[in-house]
Design an enzyme around this catalytic site. Structure first.
Site, short mmCIF file in Angstrom:
data_model
loop_
_atom_site.label_atom_id
_atom_site.label_comp_id
_atom_site.label_asym_id
_atom_site.label_seq_id
_atom_site.Cartn_x
_atom_site.Cartn_y
_atom_site.Cartn_z
N ASN A 1 41.69 41.67 47.97
CA ASN A 1 41.07 42.50 47.77
C ASN A 1 39.74 42.20 47.21
O ASN A 1 39.14 41.66 48.15
CB ASN A 1 41.79 43.15 45.90
CG ASN A 1 41.49 42.41 45.05
OD1 ASN A 1 40.65 41.73 44.57
ND2 ASN A 1 43.03 41.47 44.19
N ASP B 1 48.49 42.07 42.80
CA ASP B 1 50.38 42.08 42.23
C ASP B 1 51.45 41.66 42.47
O ASP B 1 52.19 41.23 42.18
CB ASP B 1 50.35 43.66 41.82
CG ASP B 1 49.50 44.06 40.71
OD1 ASP B 1 49.29 43.65 40.08
OD2 ASP B 1 49.08 45.04 41.34
N LYS C 1 50.45 27.82 60.55
CA LYS C 1 50.18 29.76 61.50
C LYS C 1 51.35 29.86 61.54
O LYS C 1 52.43 30.01 62.46
CB LYS C 1 49.43 28.71 62.04
CG LYS C 1 48.72 30.01 62.06
CD LYS C 1 47.17 30.01 62.43
CE LYS C 1 46.81 31.15 63.65
NZ LYS C 1 46.09 31.25 65.04
N PHE D 1 40.34 45.64 31.93
CA PHE D 1 39.59 46.86 32.95
C PHE D 1 41.03 47.64 33.99
O PHE D 1 42.22 47.21 34.17
CB PHE D 1 39.02 46.57 34.39
CG PHE D 1 37.79 45.92 33.66
CD1 PHE D 1 37.57 44.94 32.66
CD2 PHE D 1 36.77 46.79 34.35
CE1 PHE D 1 36.14 45.03 31.54
CE2 PHE D 1 35.04 46.49 34.02
CZ PHE D 1 34.77 45.56 32.98
N LYS E 1 50.09 47.08 28.12
CA LYS E 1 49.64 45.95 27.55
C LYS E 1 48.91 45.13 26.60
O LYS E 1 49.09 44.62 26.25
CB LYS E 1 48.36 45.79 28.97
CG LYS E 1 48.78 45.93 31.01
CD LYS E 1 47.82 45.31 31.50
CE LYS E 1 48.87 46.22 32.49
NZ LYS E 1 48.36 45.34 33.81
#
Ligand code: PMT
Length: 395
Positions: free
Chosen positions: A210, A279, A289, A324, A342
């Site tokens: 990300n 995640d 590859k 966060f 959490k």
């Protein structure tokens, strides 16, 4: 004692019988949180070996002004700049006289002239030498220059005399050094932080990841260290340099981040999960590859461990577990849901698209009592505000 947390102490040892106490002094300085480097005069080596101090400080001992090996690594000017405090203990009558007169012909006197750091002196000498008018005038000159005088103590001396001139006890010297620094609001605390993205390999050349740059986590790490905390930063792959006084552990995947985090979190007072952990990861990582033979391809993904949840349910849980939430919609509601699911003590919610890789951030602070907004500002400014909120919740 705790205000020596993260401080860099350069211990200068000169040649007196009290030099043997520097083993204990070094140990206590480190116990109080300082990083210690040692410079010794040649005559100091007659009383205690450099090897002992190297073993206790964990750093190479500096003996010579012109030392090719030291110059390549940490030379005397660099060492002088490195120090937050130069402590001369024991300081003999001769070394005090030489420093008072600005001599610079060995490693120690040169360091004293070169350093911008405060200097503390713990004298040790025969009571007659201490009382001598010349010594007293040298001491007065050092004090006038702003040096801190620690001791000497009175008592029985190695030569059999009784009087003023014994070096102060190592514990008293450490306490006096600690008083020279402002106590940061996180002094004595250990803060563990995850930051950056994780990368989940698909094959040897491709991965899922990300846009996290690590800027938020690195700002928190730097500001926490500046506030006196011991900081462990478990970092995914980012192109930022490690902030000063921060211990950085590099990881790539979520699984690696989990392992490094659990070890650090066990001894942390505060855990802050800033990392944008992938995640999911591919069920299988291709050994070679993958060839693009088909128009479509599918990957089977499996869920990664939830690192902050694993920290939250540790038996030796940090006192505060702070998360966060990067959201693209319903920032507060989603943040509240994550705080509860959490089992976090505090959560900082932000808008993902505005925060990833930006220098600024706007935060909604969420805890069991409600929400508060921190207006958009540079990540360092907001990091300081966040750390103050964290510190206020610590016992
Ligand atoms: O790195 P920057 O470019 O500066 O950007 C900062 C940031 C956007 C990455 C940061 O401000 C932020 O919001 N980090 C959390 C990103 C995120 O993944 O949020 P989340 O809602 O998916 O996760 C919630 C919490 O669980 C986070 O504390 C996260 O670290 C933690 N988590 C999530 C998944 C997982 N497998 N393990 C985790 O520990």
């Amino acid at each position: 004692m705790l205000s020596l947390s993260n401080k860099r102490v350069l211990l200068g040892i000169t040649g007196g019988i009290a030099a043997y106490k520097c083993a204990e002094l070094t140990r206590l300085l480190i116990k109080a949180g300082a990083e210690v480097r040692v410079a010794m005069t040649r005559s100091a080596c007659e009383f205690i070996t450099p090897l002992t101090l190297q073993a206790l400080s964990g750093n190479r001992v500096h003996l010579d002004l012109l030392d090719p090996e030291a110059e390549a690594a940490m030379g005397h000017i660099e060492l002088a700049r490195w120090a937050d405090l130069v402590l001369i203990a024991p300081a003999t009558a001769n070394s005090i006289a030489r420093i008072a007169h600005g001599e610079a012909d060995d490693i120690l006197t040169t360091l004293v002239l070169a350093t911008p750091a405060p200097i503390a002196v713990a004298p040790a000498m025969n009571q007659g030498m201490w009382a001598d008018a010349q010594t007293q005038s040298n001491i007065a000159a050092l004090q006038q220059r702003g040096y801190t005088l620690i001791g000497p103590d009175s008592g029985e001396q190695a030569c059999g005399d009784v009087g003023l001139g014994r070096m102060s006890q190592p514990s008293d010297i450490v306490a006096a050094c600690a008083q020279l620094f402002d106590t940061g609001f996180l002094a004595g605390r250990h803060v563990a932080i995850t930051g950056g993205p994780t990368r989940e390999a698909i094959d040897p050349v491709r991965y899922i990841s990300n846009h996290s740059s690590g800027k938020m986590a690195y700002a928190l790490a730097e500001e926490a260290a500046a506030a006196g905390a011991r900081v462990t930063l478990i970092s995914g792959p980012v192109s930022l340099s490690t902030p000063e006084r921060v211990q950085r552990i590099n990881v790539v995947s979520a699984q690696q981040m989990l392992e490094a985090t659990l070890t650090a979190a066990e001894e942390a007072d505060v855990f802050i999960g800033v990392a944008a952990v992938a995640d999911y990861r591919p069920l299988e990582v291709a050994a070679e590859k993958i060839k693009k033979n088909d128009d479509e391809m599918s990957l089977t993904l499996v869920k990664n461990p939830d690192i902050i949840w694993e920290v939250s349910r540790l038996e030796k849980r940090p006192e505060l577990v702070v998360g966060f939430a990067a959201e693209t919609e319903n920032v507060v509601a989603n943040g509240q849901q994550k705080l509860a699911s959490k089992k976090l003590d505090l959560l900082f919610a932000n808008e993902a698209t505005k925060t990833f890789n930006s220098d600024d951030v706007a935060i909604t602070v969420i805890d069991a009592n409600g929400t508060t907004a921190l207006s958009a500002a540079n990540k360092h400014v907001v990091a300081r505000q966040m750390l103050q909120l964290i510190a206020a919740r610590l016992s």
